[in-house]
Motif scaffolding. Structure first.
Motif, mmCIF file in Angstrom:
data_model
loop_
_atom_site.group_PDB
_atom_site.id
_atom_site.type_symbol
_atom_site.label_atom_id
_atom_site.label_comp_id
_atom_site.label_asym_id
_atom_site.label_seq_id
_atom_site.Cartn_x
_atom_site.Cartn_y
_atom_site.Cartn_z
ATOM 1 N N ILE A 145 -8.060 -6.386 5.441
ATOM 2 C CA ILE A 145 -7.652 -7.617 4.758
ATOM 3 C C ILE A 145 -6.271 -7.449 4.132
ATOM 4 O O ILE A 145 -5.426 -8.348 4.214
ATOM 5 N N ALA A 146 -6.022 -6.289 3.528
ATOM 6 C CA ALA A 146 -4.704 -6.028 2.938
ATOM 7 C C ALA A 146 -3.614 -6.073 4.000
ATOM 8 O O ALA A 146 -2.522 -6.623 3.781
ATOM 9 N N LYS A 147 -3.911 -5.537 5.166
ATOM 10 C CA LYS A 147 -2.944 -5.539 6.262
ATOM 11 C C LYS A 147 -2.697 -6.965 6.755
ATOM 12 O O LYS A 147 -1.553 -7.347 7.045
ATOM 13 N N LEU A 148 -3.762 -7.759 6.844
ATOM 14 C CA LEU A 148 -3.621 -9.151 7.277
ATOM 15 C C LEU A 148 -2.756 -9.944 6.310
ATOM 16 O O LEU A 148 -1.944 -10.779 6.725
ATOM 17 N N LYS A 149 -2.902 -9.670 5.029
ATOM 18 C CA LYS A 149 -2.145 -10.406 4.030
ATOM 19 C C LYS A 149 -0.683 -9.965 3.997
ATOM 20 O O LYS A 149 0.223 -10.790 3.880
ATOM 21 N N LYS A 150 -0.458 -8.662 4.105
ATOM 22 C CA LYS A 150 0.901 -8.149 3.925
ATOM 23 C C LYS A 150 1.741 -8.191 5.209
ATOM 24 O O LYS A 150 2.944 -8.424 5.156
ATOM 25 N N GLU A 151 1.095 -7.958 6.352
ATOM 26 C CA GLU A 151 1.851 -7.924 7.604
ATOM 27 C C GLU A 151 1.842 -9.263 8.330
ATOM 28 O O GLU A 151 2.807 -9.600 9.011
ATOM 29 N N LYS A 152 0.752 -10.023 8.188
ATOM 30 C CA LYS A 152 0.640 -11.302 8.898
ATOM 31 C C LYS A 152 0.765 -12.501 7.958
ATOM 32 O O LYS A 152 0.840 -13.637 8.411
ATOM 33 N N ASP A 153 0.766 -12.226 6.649
ATOM 34 C CA ASP A 153 0.877 -13.281 5.638
ATOM 35 C C ASP A 153 -0.253 -14.306 5.750
ATOM 36 O O ASP A 153 -0.053 -15.508 5.564
ATOM 37 N N TYR A 154 -1.444 -13.819 6.089
ATOM 38 C CA TYR A 154 -2.605 -14.700 6.183
ATOM 39 C C TYR A 154 -3.219 -14.926 4.807
ATOM 40 O O TYR A 154 -3.169 -14.062 3.929
ATOM 41 N N GLU A 155 -3.823 -16.093 4.623
ATOM 42 C CA GLU A 155 -4.723 -16.330 3.500
ATOM 43 C C GLU A 155 -6.123 -15.929 3.964
ATOM 44 O O GLU A 155 -6.560 -16.343 5.039
ATOM 45 N N PHE A 185 -9.204 -3.267 -3.749
ATOM 46 C CA PHE A 185 -8.102 -4.224 -3.602
ATOM 47 C C PHE A 185 -6.962 -3.902 -4.570
ATOM 48 O O PHE A 185 -5.794 -4.086 -4.240
ATOM 49 N N ARG A 186 -7.315 -3.404 -5.742
ATOM 50 C CA ARG A 186 -6.289 -3.047 -6.721
ATOM 51 C C ARG A 186 -5.378 -1.938 -6.182
ATOM 52 O O ARG A 186 -4.199 -1.889 -6.490
ATOM 53 N N GLU A 187 -5.944 -1.051 -5.357
ATOM 54 C CA GLU A 187 -5.138 0.018 -4.753
ATOM 55 C C GLU A 187 -4.082 -0.548 -3.801
ATOM 56 O O GLU A 187 -3.086 0.122 -3.516
ATOM 57 N N HIS A 188 -4.311 -1.754 -3.314
ATOM 58 C CA HIS A 188 -3.331 -2.442 -2.461
ATOM 59 C C HIS A 188 -2.500 -3.447 -3.263
ATOM 60 O O HIS A 188 -1.807 -4.277 -2.675
ATOM 61 N N GLU A 189 -2.641 -3.385 -4.591
ATOM 62 C CA GLU A 189 -1.962 -4.331 -5.488
ATOM 63 C C GLU A 189 -2.382 -5.765 -5.203
ATOM 64 O O GLU A 189 -1.578 -6.700 -5.240
ATOM 65 N N LEU A 190 -3.658 -5.929 -4.907
ATOM 66 C CA LEU A 190 -4.242 -7.239 -4.661
ATOM 67 C C LEU A 190 -5.385 -7.472 -5.646
ATOM 68 O O LEU A 190 -6.027 -6.521 -6.103
#
Length: 264
Positions: free
Chosen positions: A32-42, A87-92
């Motif tokens: 999920i972190a990768k989807l948000k940061k690399e693909k900018d997905y919600e 998620f906090r480890e990914h700053e999310l």
């Protein structure tokens, strides 16, 4: 405009014997972190596992409704604790939303839920949805998180529903019984008879089986939303599909076009 995904993970994926399957949960958070940061997905996450997590602290007969509700009450904060930490480890950051059938059936309540959802997503928060089975009676329950995820995909305007399970796709026969079973990589139509097969849950913590996933697929397909079904044990195929945009495995359910409306 950002692409919006609903990802549902089942109890069979998040439990390993008498423990929460932390490694699989970690892998899901990383995806999920990768989807948000690399693909900018919600991303909206629908997560099972509360009853299973509760059972790690208290062993009760899960065939009894009140026992399941008690275990969910114990397990829900445990589950959220793990998600928040990872998620906090990914700053999310993540937030919890507990829903019942009435939240989707009532125009006022569904409008309120949509409003909260939009605020969370606009502020880069990951909503984690589960059924509010701690206090809900049978009339208010949706029944399983596959159906919750399908409703969430529709009511919250998702572009794709992803279901991660203990099966890696839809087969033409039961792969556990038939070694020659072939995966159906693309499904354009679900036959009515497939929606009325006997439920075959593979775990005492699960509430459905392949039938509930087909019902979820049918629900979103009829509303113009595609669904992708794959394994939650090994996320390689999900990475290929969502990150690399390659359909190497898993089943893609094709949406029916031009029928999506704002309300059902």
């Amino acid at each position: 405009m950002k692409k919006r995904l609903v990802i549902k993970v089942g109890s069979a994926v998040l439990r390993e014997e008498n423990l929460l399957a932390v490694t699989r949960l970690n892998n899901l958070v990383d995806l999920i972190a990768k989807l948000k940061k690399e693909k900018d997905y919600e991303v909206i996450l629908v997560s099972s596992g509360a009853v299973a997590a509760g059972n790690t602290k208290l062993n009760l007969d899960k065939t009894q409704v009140l026992n399941r509700q008690a275990l969910a009450a114990i397990g829900q904060p445990l589950l959220m604790k793990y998600y928040k930490k990872r998620f906090r480890e990914h700053e999310l950051f993540c937030a919890q939303m507990l829903l019942v059938e009435e939240d989707f059936d009532s125009r006022r309540r569904s409008r309120n839920a949509r409003g909260v959802m939009e605020i969370l997503l606009e502020n880069n928060i990951i909503p984690i949805l589960n059924e509010n089975d701690v206090i809900a009676n049978q009339e208010l329950l949706i029944g399983d998180n596959d159906q919750l995820a399908a409703r969430a995909a529709y009511f919250f305007g998702a572009d794709l529903l992803v279901i991660l399970s203990d099966i890696d796709g839809l087969y033409d026969s039961n792969p556990r019984e038939n070694p020659n079973a072939k995966m159906r990589k693309t499904v354009e139509l679900i036959d009515d008879s497939e929606l009325h097969m006997k439920h075959t849950p593979n775990s005492e913590f699960a509430t459905g089986g392949i039938v509930t996933k087909l019902k979820a697929a049918d629900f979103v397909m009829r509303r113009g939303i595609p669904m992708y079904l794959s394994s939650g044990f090994d996320l390689t195929n999900v990475y290929d599909f969502l990150i690399e945009e390659k359909h190497t495995s898993g089943t893609y359910f094709v949406p029916q076009e031009n029928i999506r409306a704002q309300d059902v």
